[in-house]
Design an enzyme around this catalytic site. Structure first.
Site, PDB file in Angstrom:
ATOM      1  N   SER A 134     143.988 -33.563  45.574  1.00 15.92           N
ATOM      2  CA  SER A 134     145.017 -33.359  46.593  1.00 15.92           C
ATOM      3  C   SER A 134     144.451 -32.442  47.663  1.00 15.92           C
ATOM      4  O   SER A 134     143.492 -31.693  47.399  1.00 15.92           O
ATOM      5  CB  SER A 134     146.262 -32.708  45.969  1.00 15.92           C
ATOM      6  OG  SER A 134     147.160 -32.249  46.943  1.00 15.92           O
ATOM      7  N   TYR A 147     151.489 -26.626  40.840  1.00 16.68           N
ATOM      8  CA  TYR A 147     150.907 -27.960  40.993  1.00 16.68           C
ATOM      9  C   TYR A 147     149.508 -27.885  41.595  1.00 16.68           C
ATOM     10  O   TYR A 147     148.558 -28.476  41.062  1.00 16.68           O
ATOM     11  CB  TYR A 147     151.810 -28.828  41.867  1.00 16.68           C
ATOM     12  CG  TYR A 147     151.154 -30.098  42.336  1.00 16.68           C
ATOM     13  CD1 TYR A 147     150.891 -31.134  41.444  1.00 16.68           C
ATOM     14  CD2 TYR A 147     150.792 -30.264  43.671  1.00 16.68           C
ATOM     15  CE1 TYR A 147     150.276 -32.307  41.874  1.00 16.68           C
ATOM     16  CE2 TYR A 147     150.180 -31.427  44.106  1.00 16.68           C
ATOM     17  CZ  TYR A 147     149.927 -32.449  43.206  1.00 16.68           C
ATOM     18  OH  TYR A 147     149.319 -33.601  43.636  1.00 16.68           O
TER      19      TYR A 147
END
Length: 267
Positions: A134, A147
């Site tokens: 990400s 996260y």
């Protein structure tokens, strides 16, 4: 050259769209989905598209029998795409949710990967591992820390694997999507409201909701997912390319500037 590619998390979003795209390009794709109810609809979609080279199987990474079955497949590329996200303030989030996020995003993909790596080494087979990381694997915005910390860990795992496996002809890459609109970030932003309690926590629900809404509604907070899907279809089967693949270019530039500025970040 056609590859046999195993995709985890192919029941929706990037994984599903890219799996279909790679099959259309002639690759043999094993699209694995998290829950049994996703299997038949994707199989029917593959039949409707006449994609006989798109095989659909269930792979719940928390199920050791599913992992054992998947590790028996003969593949050239493992794309670790499945993941989940917990959001909310790091100083208040329940620790069992933090542990679960690491289990799904780091430990279980590593377990799946280790099984394939040993098979490939024993068979002296060149192969490839791709991790969906990400933009959050390279910087840490407030209230997304749990996260993105799993993605920071995944970055380290991938970088180590690249060095360790190069002598065996096994290649490693990461894909680092920006804030594309797939519903993934929006669902993650809802997650803390199942535990956040105004009577118990310092962080107030209305304040956190407003912050998430600002982030997700900004122009760079809901990018058109087609750009990322098209790049994934190219990157995953490729024999050459960059280790880290941040999309779009504007996000890559932002991350480079952020990492440079971090050296002078005052306390």
């Amino acid at each position: 050259m056609s590859k046999t590619i195993l995709v985890t998390g192919a029941g929706s979003g990037f994984g599903k769209a890219a799996a279909i795209g790679m099959a259309r390009n002639g690759h043999d794709v094993i699209a694995t989905v998290h829950v049994a109810s996703q299997v038949t609809p994707l199989r029917e979609e593959a039949r409707a598209l006449d994609l006989r080279n798109l095989r659909v199987e269930r792979l719940d990474l928390t199920d050791p029998y599913d992992i054992r079955q998947a590790q028996g497949f003969d593949i050239d590329v493992l794309w670790n795409n499945a993941g989940m996200g917990e959001a909310g303030p790091v100083f208040e989030i329940p620790l069992d949710l933090v542990r679960r996020n690491y289990e799904v995003n780091v430990f279980l993909p590593l377990q799946l990967t280790q099984g394939f790596v040993r098979k490939w080494i024993d068979a002296q087979k060149p192969a490839k591992i791709v991790f969906t990381s990400s933009m959050g694997g390279l910087f840490t915005p407030a209230n997304w820390g749990v996260y993105v910390s799993t993605k920071h860990a995944l970055e380290a795992v991938a970088e180590a694997l690249q060095q360790e496996l190069r002598p065996f002809g096994i290649k490693v890459q990461t894909i680092n999507p920006g804030a594309f609109y797939t519903g993934y970030n929006e669902t993650m932003a809802d997650a803390p409201f199942r535990w956040l309690d105004d009577a118990r926590h310092v962080t107030k629900r209305a304040d956190l909701r407003a912050e998430f809404d600002r982030f997700l509604q900004a122009p760079d907070g809901h990018l058109d997912a087609r750009e990322m899907i098209e790049r994934m279809i190219e990157i995953v089967p490729a024999d050459s390319g960059r280790f880290r693949n941040v999309v779009p270019k504007a996000t890559e530039d932002m991350l480079k500037a952020h990492q440079l500025a971090a050296w002078e970040n005052p306390i």
